[in-house]
Design a protein around this motif. Structure first.
Motif: not given
Length: 523
Positions: A277-279, A285-286, A291-300, A447-458
């Motif tokens: 979440p930090y990295a 860059p945003e 629109g992903t699980r790694l967006s600042s809004r989702s992580l907050e 959990l699983g695919p609802l957690r950030p994934r190892v291979k970035s899909p974006h």
């Protein structure tokens, strides 16, 4: 093919061995002068302590990382299985030693209540089956999309009642809160309470009871050094004291990193091992996260684990009559009010805590006749305001006295050196988002695919390893996230990622267990 790995924590080091073993040109970029991340350890005068993991489960997975790359783990580190797992002291004054030796474990349960023994035998039989299903099908399996939850794959889990809470699952077998909370205490390290954690995580106590828990001689900080040497022997390069400012993304593809000096390092792929979440928010860059699980809004908005208050002590005495691992479960461990379930408040009166007495196993880290001890007290993370100075002052004063509850008497009279960490320490010195040391909570929606994934899909050629990605937090699962990276990369270089997933069989032990060959004993 060139690979850049950001961070030399256990996930980055595992990925470095995996990728260098596959023949990639690997460079690891680390902001600190020594490897390990949170596992790098802490020096306090003549004392040295571990600051990250303190327990190793299933070291066969770590051994497999070395062996897959053509190396022998025993050439780099020495692992030992502890004679007992953990001593737990309960709110009613009783205690329980947990063992991998099944006869000793049953004797301990019989001492509490003879009816617990047949219940334990039934639970172990069910948990053994759950372990093999959960490990191969879910834990050591890439979570690339929602097919991870395919009903056909999920069908074998139905008989294990995954909809139950971990507490209900254990209580159904044991009807004794001491045992139910003793076996469910790891849920705290998942960012959950036993009454909010899924029963699927019952595999964690099973793994410890079936295989035992292990220590790295010299401390887990030596594991970091050993893994770094192994990666270097495989040709990896380490660029230490080199903070990364940005992952360079061009046309949706990760092409390298920009260091704080302004220098740009180019690569064919980038693996990020820093706290996710930090990295994600600091390095990517945003526009590539919107629109992903790694967006600042989702992580907050995500749910995070508690943090921990840590007290590290250098003592002018030794507690040789105590085991390596000690837990005190106060009555507060059984509270189920909302503030407790959501880790909103710091308990400064009678909290549960975990203590490590490493010098009973390993002389490293303290002068002769002395010892180091460290204590973990769960606290809120920094997501809400707290008076951290007050929390630190009160716990620093009280924790040494509380250690008498686990048999370490008069600790306060023997302190030579000490250092305290709060959630702010984890946040500010270790770059842990909100100081949530166990990262994203392991709820069903994370959990699983609802957690950030190892291979970035974006972002093409971008990978994540560590506790914030699948399969989750903890040293074992962090190493498996690095194995998932190896699984994805191997076909790109015309190789197979051999012998993975590897589910350790009952009775198997790593070759570096520190026991004489003739004296090896099956779990």
């Amino acid at each position: 093919m060139k690979a850049l790995i950001v961070g030399a924590g256990p996930g980055g080091l595992s990925a470095a061995i995996n990728l260098a073993g596959l023949g990639l040109d690997v460079t690891v970029v680390e902001k600190e002068p020594i490897p390990g991340g949170r596992m790098r350890g802490l020096k306090m005068g003549a004392y040295e302590v571990d600051t990250g993991p303190s327990i190793m489960q299933l070291p066969q997975i770590l051994e497999g990382i070395f062996r897959r790359a053509g190396k022998r783990i025993e050439d780099y580190v020495r692992l030992v299985r502890l004679p007992e797992n953990t001593r737990l002291h309960f709110w009613d004054g009783s205690h329980l030693d947990t063992h991998w030796d099944q006869e000793k474990m049953k004797a301990e349960l019989a001492r509490l209540d003879p009816r617990l023994v047949p219940a334990y035998e039934r639970w172990m039989t069910l948990s053994r089956d759950k372990y093999f299903v959960a490990y191969e099908k879910f834990l050591a399996h890439p979570a690339n999309d929602l097919s991870y939850f395919n009903p056909i794959r999920m069908l074998p889990t139905v008989r294990f009642k995954p909809w139950q809470t971990l507490y209900d699952h254990l209580d159904e077998h044991f009807h004794d809160d001491r045992v139910s909370y003793a076996f469910s205490y790891p849920s705290k390290y998942l960012g959950l309470h036993p009454t909010t954690c899924s029963s699927v995580f019952g595999v964690i106590p099973y793994i410890e009871l079936a295989f035992g828990v292990w220590h790295v001689m010299g401390g887990f900080r030596e594991l970091a050094k050993g893994m770094m040497r192994c990666a270097q022997d495989l040709g990896a390069t380490f660029k230490m004291s080199s903070p990364v400012d940005e992952v360079v993304v061009e046309n949706g593809t990760a092409t390298g990193v920009r260091l704080s000096t302004g220098e740009v390092l180019k690569a064919d792929l980038v693996v990020v091992n820093a706290d996710l979440p930090y990295a994600a928010q600091r390095l990517v860059p945003e526009r590539w996260r919107e629109g992903t699980r790694l967006s600042s809004r989702s992580l907050e908005r995500a749910k995070y684990s508690c943090s921990t208050f840590m007290l590290y002590l250098g003592l002018d005495t030794k507690y040789e009559d105590l085991p390596h691992h000690l837990i005190y479960l106060s009555n507060a461990a059984r509270k189920t009010d909302r503030a407790t379930l959501e880790d909103r408040a710091a308990d400064l009166e009678d909290p549960p805590f975990y203590a490590v007495n490493p010098n009973v196993t390993d002389p490293a880290g303290a002068p002769k006749g002395h010892s180091a001890m460290y204590v973990l007290v769960p606290t809120p993370n920094t997501g809400a305001p707290h008076d951290w100075k007050r929390i630190e002052a009160e716990l620093t004063k009280k924790v040494p006295r509380w250690l008498a509850k686990v048999g370490a008497k008069d600790v306060e009279k023997h302190i030579v050196e000490q250092r305290a960490f709060t959630a702010e320490t984890w946040r500010d010195e270790f770059n842990v988002f909100r100081g949530a040391v166990f990262n994203l909570s392991h709820t069903w929606l994370q959990l699983g695919p609802l957690r950030p994934r190892v291979k970035s899909p974006h972002v093409n050629n971008l990978y994540w390893v560590g506790g914030g990605t699948h399969p989750g937090s903890g040293l074992l699962t962090i190493m498996e996230s690095a194995n998932i990276v190896g699984h994805h990369i191997a076909p790109l270089v015309g190789r197979q990622f051999a012998n993975w997933p590897h589910v350790p069989a009952l009775g198997s032990l790593p070759t570096s267990d520190g026991l004489p060959r003739a004296g090896r004993r099956a779990a």
